[in-house]
Design a protein around this motif. Structure first.
Motif, mmCIF file in Angstrom:
data_model
loop_
_atom_site.group_PDB
_atom_site.id
_atom_site.type_symbol
_atom_site.label_atom_id
_atom_site.label_comp_id
_atom_site.label_asym_id
_atom_site.label_seq_id
_atom_site.Cartn_x
_atom_site.Cartn_y
_atom_site.Cartn_z
ATOM 1 N N THR A 108 -7.169 -0.807 -0.367
ATOM 2 C CA THR A 108 -7.644 -2.307 -0.654
ATOM 3 C C THR A 108 -9.335 -1.848 -0.716
ATOM 4 O O THR A 108 -9.294 -3.240 -2.024
ATOM 5 N N THR A 151 -9.874 -8.865 -1.891
ATOM 6 C CA THR A 151 -9.085 -8.212 -1.785
ATOM 7 C C THR A 151 -7.043 -8.288 -1.995
ATOM 8 O O THR A 151 -6.702 -10.061 -1.964
ATOM 9 N N THR A 206 -9.858 -3.836 -4.282
ATOM 10 C CA THR A 206 -11.189 -4.778 -4.576
ATOM 11 C C THR A 206 -11.522 -4.937 -5.739
ATOM 12 O O THR A 206 -12.402 -5.278 -6.293
ATOM 13 N N SER A 226 0.857 -1.414 0.199
ATOM 14 C CA SER A 226 0.061 0.300 0.233
ATOM 15 C C SER A 226 0.676 1.629 0.285
ATOM 16 O O SER A 226 0.418 2.207 -0.527
#
Length: 291
Positions: free
Chosen positions: A268, A278, A272, A256
């Protein structure tokens, strides 16, 4: 550089670029069969990072990363190979590949007559477990092999014809995992700068780097690519995240941050929406399929 066990025979792009006959020194034609008569064959690359330079082949090619990250660029797009995806590169298409460090790839090449009418463009296709295992099995038949008097060519030819049918079916269901490219000098520079600074880049940074206003940058992206700079940035971040999460020991939090998200929940959610699962589920699935 380390290649496969057959490295003494020079099956690396860097060696080929110096020896292949070509009409354009900047974009040579690589004769992967090296004068052989094989209808199809394979090669394995593993080792250090490598940028092949622009070239084309006299054969069709499907390339799959067993681990690590491979990027393929053509005049029409920039493609990244996440797990379970392979790059289809038709005969005659000029391209270059970027092999990131610690990569291991297997490629299978087909004589153009084996898969006709594919169109002169690269595609990203899904690799089923069957195609994956067939690609690995195909390593027993290198593309530059000489036909020995004792070799049963019918066995290898039948194997590759079967694989060609499977690849042809997969080409009908390509995955849109690619980034656009542009021959517009300002847009091309903006694309390159964005990809190189995914962790912290802003539209202001890009505008300053390419010496145009943010308004002009937005207009150029819309006019030449048909999408906004922010959409391009998001797609570039998601493709990079997919590659990072495929690496052993890579955490979702580190991924991330590496692709420019300060908030894990935002990453996330974006991942997704882009991938349909995820980051944790994707990483677990990839690790399981590798095992």
């Amino acid at each position: 550089m380390t290649v496969s066990a057959r490295s003494d025979r020079g099956l690396t792009f860097s060696a080929k670029l110096h020896t292949a006959a070509n009409t354009d020194p900047a974009r040579p034609v690589i004769e992967l069969r090296r004068g052989g008569r094989a209808l199809a064959g394979s090669y394995l690359y593993e080792g250090d990072g490598l940028i092949t330079g622009w070239h084309s082949h006299e054969v069709h090619q499907i390339e799959y990363a067993l681990h690590g990250v491979v990027e393929v660029e053509t005049d029409a797009g920039h493609y990244l190979l996440p797990p379970q995806q392979a790059a289809w590169i038709p005969a005659g298409l000029e391209h270059q590949a970027v092999m990131n460090p610690d990569v291991k790839t297997v490629a299978v090449m087909f004589d153009a007559q084996m898969i006709p009418d594919t169109g002169l463009r690269a595609r990203i296709i899904a690799v089923s477990p069957l195609i994956r295992e067939m690609m690995i099995y195909a390593l027993r038949w290198p593309i530059d092999r000489a036909q020995s008097p004792t070799e049963d060519a019918g066995v290898s030819d039948d194997f590759f014809r079967t694989m060609a049918h499977l690849v042809t079916e997969a080409l009908d269901h390509e995955a849109p995992l690619s980034l656009p490219t542009s021959d517009h000098p300002i847009v091309a520079a903006a694309l390159a700068y964005t990809k190189e600074h995914l962790a912290s880049v802003t539209a202001e940074d890009v505008s300053r780097a390419v010496a145009v206003s943010e308004r002009t940058l937005r207009r150029l992206f819309s006019d030449t690519l048909g999408l906004s700079w922010r959409t391009y940035l998001l797609h570039a971040r998601m493709l990079r995240a997919m590659a990072l999460l495929a690496a052993p020991g890579q955490s979702v939090q580190a991924t991330s941050s590496a692709v420019g998200f300060d908030n894990l929940s935002s990453f996330t959610r974006s991942f997704t929406q882009f991938c349909g699962e995820t980051p944790s589920a994707y990483r677990k699935r990839v690790a399981g399929e590798k095992a």
